[in-house]
Design an enzyme around this catalytic site. Structure first.
Site, short mmCIF file in Angstrom:
data_model
loop_
_atom_site.label_atom_id
_atom_site.label_comp_id
_atom_site.label_asym_id
_atom_site.label_seq_id
_atom_site.Cartn_x
_atom_site.Cartn_y
_atom_site.Cartn_z
N GLY A 1 0.76 -1.23 0.08
CA GLY A 1 0.03 -0.06 0.03
C GLY A 1 0.90 1.22 0.00
O GLY A 1 2.15 1.40 0.18
N LYS B 1 -6.77 7.04 10.41
CA LYS B 1 -7.13 5.62 10.40
C LYS B 1 -7.50 5.00 11.84
O LYS B 1 -7.80 3.94 11.97
CB LYS B 1 -5.72 4.85 9.78
CG LYS B 1 -5.38 5.08 8.76
CD LYS B 1 -6.43 5.27 7.52
CE LYS B 1 -6.03 5.73 6.32
NZ LYS B 1 -4.67 5.11 5.52
N ASP C 1 3.60 -2.60 8.14
CA ASP C 1 2.53 -2.41 7.15
C ASP C 1 1.65 -1.49 7.62
O ASP C 1 1.56 -1.01 8.75
CB ASP C 1 1.81 -3.83 6.92
CG ASP C 1 0.72 -3.71 5.58
OD1 ASP C 1 0.87 -2.87 5.04
OD2 ASP C 1 0.35 -4.95 5.43
N GLU D 1 -0.62 -10.30 3.39
CA GLU D 1 -0.40 -9.75 4.55
C GLU D 1 -0.43 -10.51 5.82
O GLU D 1 0.35 -10.36 6.72
CB GLU D 1 -1.16 -8.36 4.51
CG GLU D 1 -0.57 -7.38 3.36
CD GLU D 1 -1.36 -6.37 3.25
OE1 GLU D 1 -1.31 -5.17 2.81
OE2 GLU D 1 -2.71 -6.40 3.67
N GLY E 1 -5.78 -2.43 -0.51
CA GLY E 1 -4.89 -2.56 -1.60
C GLY E 1 -4.88 -4.15 -2.27
O GLY E 1 -4.20 -4.25 -3.07
#
Length: 230
Positions: free
Chosen positions: A33, A125, A85, A107, A101
């Site tokens: 991402g 977020k 991540d 992941e 993504g």
């Protein structure tokens, strides 16, 4: 700061974290991402310290290789100290929605074997309850409609992810993604287990069973470090 500036800020903070906490010669787990890309770009400056990286997607592999960072297959690695991540949402427990993504399955695999999961995100977020961001579910194509019915029964609105030309979006694993709108996920760990048990689900983009250990959160005042209880 703009959102892009915040992403670069936390990308550099993650590289600094790796330098301070991961010994030279280690292999680094890398997510997928735009925020993870900022980490890759920052990591490139110190790539000589490390053997290389394990990638969570074809796109990440391409970006790592463009910086001259060696990419290892996860099967070649005995242990992984850290996985870095981004997240689409993260709550107060470190549970996340990921997969915007499209790389949620890989992941989750890489995150599951890492000793430490470092989430990097901008302050937008952070949420009190997961679910405002549509929850991705990677599904075997033949199960798409059946999974959609199960989602609807729980009050969600399933939407097949498509490309710009209207064709189903296909993951690196050859599957499709249903994005589920309209959820408020009060029990992320329980909901993750429930959805993962449905036949035809490859994985759901809830990272609660294996949530973040810490989050480097970009704010207008700098990077806030949040540590989550084990």
């Amino acid at each position: 700061m703009t959102q892009d500036e915040l992403k670069r800020l936390v990308g550099q903070a993650a590289a600094d974290y790796v330098i301070q906490n991961v010994p030279e010669g280690a292999v680094i787990g890398v997510g997928t991402g735009s925020t993870a890309n900022c980490f890759i770009d920052a990591l490139a400056a110190v790539k000589a310290r490390y053997r290389g990286a394990v990638s969570s997607s074809l796109a990440t592999t391409e970006r790592l290789k463009s910086h001259g960072i060696k990419v290892f297959d996860l099967n070649e690695i005995e242990s992984l100290q850290v996985y870095v991540d981004g997240a689409d949402e993260i709550d107060a427990s470190g549970a996340m929605i990921k997969g915007g993504g499209g790389a949620l399955t890989r992941e989750k695999i890489v995150a599951s074997v890492a000793d430490t999961f470092v989430c990097i995100a901008d302050a937008s977020k952070r949420v009190p309850v997961l679910g405002a961001f549509p929850l991705p579910i990677e599904v075997v194509p033949m199960a798409r409609t059946a999974i959609g019915r199960r989602v609807t029964a729980l009050g969600g609105v399933p939407v097949l992810r498509v490309t710009k030309d209207g064709a189903p979006y296909i993951t690196d694993n050859g599957n499709e993604i249903i994005d589920v709108k309209g959820l408020q996920i009060a029990d992320p760990r329980g909901f993750e287990a429930q959805v993962n048990a449905w036949p035809g689900v490859v994985t759901v983009g809830l990272f609660a069973e294996r949530g973040a250990n810490l989050c480097l959160l970009g704010t207008p005042n700098g990077v806030e470090t949040i540590v989550y209880p084990a």
